[in-house]
Design an enzyme around this catalytic site. Structure first.
Site, mmCIF file in Angstrom:
data_model
loop_
_atom_site.group_PDB
_atom_site.id
_atom_site.type_symbol
_atom_site.label_atom_id
_atom_site.label_comp_id
_atom_site.label_asym_id
_atom_site.label_seq_id
_atom_site.Cartn_x
_atom_site.Cartn_y
_atom_site.Cartn_z
ATOM 1 N N GLU A 52 -4.930 31.140 51.743
ATOM 2 C CA GLU A 52 -5.853 32.203 52.826
ATOM 3 C C GLU A 52 -4.919 32.554 53.858
ATOM 4 O O GLU A 52 -5.214 33.689 54.428
ATOM 5 C CB GLU A 52 -7.156 31.069 53.231
ATOM 6 C CG GLU A 52 -7.948 30.713 52.068
ATOM 7 C CD GLU A 52 -7.562 29.284 51.403
ATOM 8 O OE1 GLU A 52 -8.611 28.653 51.220
ATOM 9 O OE2 GLU A 52 -6.460 29.229 51.399
ATOM 10 N N CYS A 75 -9.792 24.469 52.574
ATOM 11 C CA CYS A 75 -9.856 23.025 53.085
ATOM 12 C C CYS A 75 -10.446 22.914 54.541
ATOM 13 O O CYS A 75 -10.371 23.911 55.347
ATOM 14 C CB CYS A 75 -8.135 22.690 53.051
ATOM 15 S SG CYS A 75 -6.948 23.504 53.988
ATOM 16 N N CYS A 84 -7.947 25.867 56.512
ATOM 17 C CA CYS A 84 -8.113 26.991 55.918
ATOM 18 C C CYS A 84 -9.279 27.585 56.595
ATOM 19 O O CYS A 84 -9.650 28.789 56.735
ATOM 20 C CB CYS A 84 -7.808 27.257 54.649
ATOM 21 S SG CYS A 84 -5.988 27.227 54.139
ATOM 22 N N ALA A 154 7.531 16.032 18.937
ATOM 23 C CA ALA A 154 8.238 17.178 17.844
ATOM 24 C C ALA A 154 8.350 16.497 16.671
ATOM 25 O O ALA A 154 8.965 15.183 16.710
ATOM 26 C CB ALA A 154 9.503 17.830 18.529
ATOM 27 N N ALA A 162 12.821 11.776 13.577
ATOM 28 C CA ALA A 162 14.430 11.288 13.267
ATOM 29 C C ALA A 162 15.058 11.008 12.055
ATOM 30 O O ALA A 162 14.087 10.258 11.151
ATOM 31 C CB ALA A 162 14.981 10.443 14.465
ATOM 32 N N THR A 196 14.661 5.472 24.680
ATOM 33 C CA THR A 196 15.211 7.002 24.562
ATOM 34 C C THR A 196 16.441 7.244 25.527
ATOM 35 O O THR A 196 17.227 7.953 25.042
ATOM 36 C CB THR A 196 13.974 7.906 25.111
ATOM 37 O OG1 THR A 196 12.811 7.723 24.159
ATOM 38 C CG2 THR A 196 14.357 9.391 25.114
ATOM 39 N N GLY A 291 9.681 7.756 23.013
ATOM 40 C CA GLY A 291 9.874 7.457 21.312
ATOM 41 C C GLY A 291 8.482 7.011 20.811
ATOM 42 O O GLY A 291 7.497 7.097 21.294
#
Length: 356
Positions: A52, A75, A84, A154, A162, A196, A291
Site C-alpha cells: 500500500e 495491516c 497501512c 526425486a 540411489a 544426508t 533421506g
C-alpha cells in the site's frame, strides 16, 4: 476495467514477492481513480515498505478519492513499519477493496474497521481464492501455529533414490535440479538430516546461477538451513556449515561443538520432536529435502502438506534404495493417499505436485 480485473492486477503484482517476503505475506496493491491506474506496488521484503505504501507513494495526491484494491486486508498494527490502514486514511482514499481478511490475530478485521471508522467504504472477498493461493504458508501459520510443509523427492520410475552403493548423482536432469532452486526460494527454511549431510555435504542454499525464473530483487533471500543431528554425528568442519548462510543444528543433547557464528544450536526432547521443531521455526513455509528415514517420519506423523516428486525416465532395480521408510501396513486403508494438484514435464523429467 472491472473490480475483478483491477484485483487480478494486484494479485499478479503480489506474486512477484513469493520468493522474497518470508516471513511476511506477499501482497499487491492497485490504486484507481476515475477508471485510471494512479498507483501500484507490491511488498518486496520483510521490514521494508508494504504494498500500500509503494502504491500511495506512486499515486501522491491522486490517491484522494480513489479506490484501493489490496490482496490482503491492510495491516492495523505497528511492526517494523506503521499500519497501512492509517496510511490509506491519511491519503484520503474513498474505498478499499480487500481480497481477503488478514488471518493474523493482530489484524483480523481491525484494519477494515480503522478504514470504516474514518468513513472509508470497504469490501472484502473479491477473488479471495486467488489471494489465498498467494500465501498458503502464512495462512496456515496464522491459523494453526505450524508452517506449511512441502517435501521434495526425486526418484526413478521404479521409485528408487540411489544405487545400492549409495550413488545418486544425478537421477534427475539439470532442468529439474534448477526447478528445485525455485522450491528453495519459496521456503523460509529447509530441513534435512545428518545422514544426508554426511553423505552429500549439500549446501541447501538458493543458487542464482541455476534459478529458473528472473529473480525480482538484486540479492537472493536465503532460507534458514536446518539439519537434524540428534546423535551429534556431524563434525563442525563439514561443508554444510561452511556455507555462510544461517543454519540450525538440532539435537537431543547439549551441543559443545565449535560451529561458525552463523550456525545456531537447538536442543529438543524426543517427544513430538518434529512437530515441536516446526513450531519453533520462525518461518511460514518449510521444504524437507532429506533421506528416506526422515522423509518417511514426516509423512508418518501427518506433518506434510504437499509432496513434490520428480520422476526420472530411468529404472534402477530392486536392490537400489527406496523412496521412503514408512511403517509396515496391514491394510490398504492405512497407506497415505494424495490428491494430484499438478503434473508437468520439466526437461526430461516429470514433476508431480501432490496434496496430502
Amino acid at each position: 476495467m472491472t473490480d475483478a480485473q483491477w484485483m487480478a492486477r494486484a494479485i499478479k503484482l503480489a506474486a512477484q514477492g513469493r520468493y522474497t517476503t518470508e516471513p511476511n505475506p506477499a501482497v499487491g496493491c492497485v490504486i484507481v481513480k476515475n477508471g485510471e491506474l494512479v498507483g501500484e506496488g507490491w511488498h518486496q521484503q520483510a521490514g521494508t515498505a508494504h504494498a500500500e505504501v509503494h502504491a500511495l507513494n506512486m499515486a501522491g495526491e491522486r490517491a484522494r478519492g480513489a479506490t484501493a484494491y489490496v490482496t490482503l486486508e491492510p495491516c492495523a498494527h505497528y511492526g517494523r513499519t506503521p499500519p497501512c490502514a492509517e496510511a490509506l486514511v491519511k491519503a484520503g482514499v474513498a474505498k478499499v477493496i480487500a481480497a481477503m481478511v488478514d488471518p493474523n490475530p493482530q489484524v483480523a478485521g481491525k484494519g477494515l474497521k480503522i478504514l470504516e471508522d474514518a468513513g472509508i467504504a470497504t469490501q472484502h472477498g473479491l477473488l479471495e481464492a486467488d489471494a489465498r493461493a498467494l500465501n498458503p504458508g502464512f495462512i496456515k501459520k496464522m491459523e494453526t501455529g505450524l508452517p506449511l510443509v512441502r517435501m521434495k523427492l526425486a526418484a526413478s520410475l521404479d521409485g528408487r533414490t540411489a544405487l545400492k552403493n549409495g550413488q545418486s548423482k544425478w537421477i534427475t536432469g539439470p532442468d529439474a535440479r534448477a526447478d528445485v532452486q525455485r522450491l528453495r526460494a519459496m521456503s523460509g527454511a529447509i530441513i534435512t538430516g545428518a545422514g544426508t549431510v554426511l553423505v552429500d555435504e549439500p549446501s541447501l542454499n538458493v543458487r542464482q546461477s541455476q534459478f529458473p525464473d528472473p529473480y525480482p530483487l538484486p540479492e537472493l533471500r536465503q532460507p534458514l538451513r536446518v539439519v537434524l543431528d540428534r546423535r551429534q554425528r556431524l563434525g563442525s568442519d563439514n561443508g554444510f556449515f561452511q556455507v555462510p548462510t544461517p543454519a540450525w543444528v538440532v539435537s537431543h543433547h547439549n551441543d559443545h561443538r565449535d560451529f561458525p557464528d552463523h550456525v545456531e544450536r537447538l536442543r529438543l526432547g524426543e517427544k513430538d520432536f518434529l512437530k515441536t521443531l516446526l513450531k519453533k521455526l520462525p518461518v511460514n513455509s518449510v521444504l524437507v529435502e532429506a533421506g528416506a528415514e526422515l522423509s518417511g517420519a514426516f509423512l508418518a506423523e501427518g506433518l506434510v502438506d504437499e509432496l513434490v516428486l520428480y520422476l526420472a525416465p530411468t529404472l534402477m532395480g530392486d536392490v537400489s534404495r527406496g523412496l521412503l521408510a514408512l511403517p509396515v501396513f496391514s491394510d490398504m486403508a492405512q497407506a497415505p493417499r494424495f490428491t494430484i494438484k499438478d503434473v508437468r514435464r520439466v526437461g526430461d523429467d516429470l514433476r508431480l505436485t501432490l496434496e496430502v
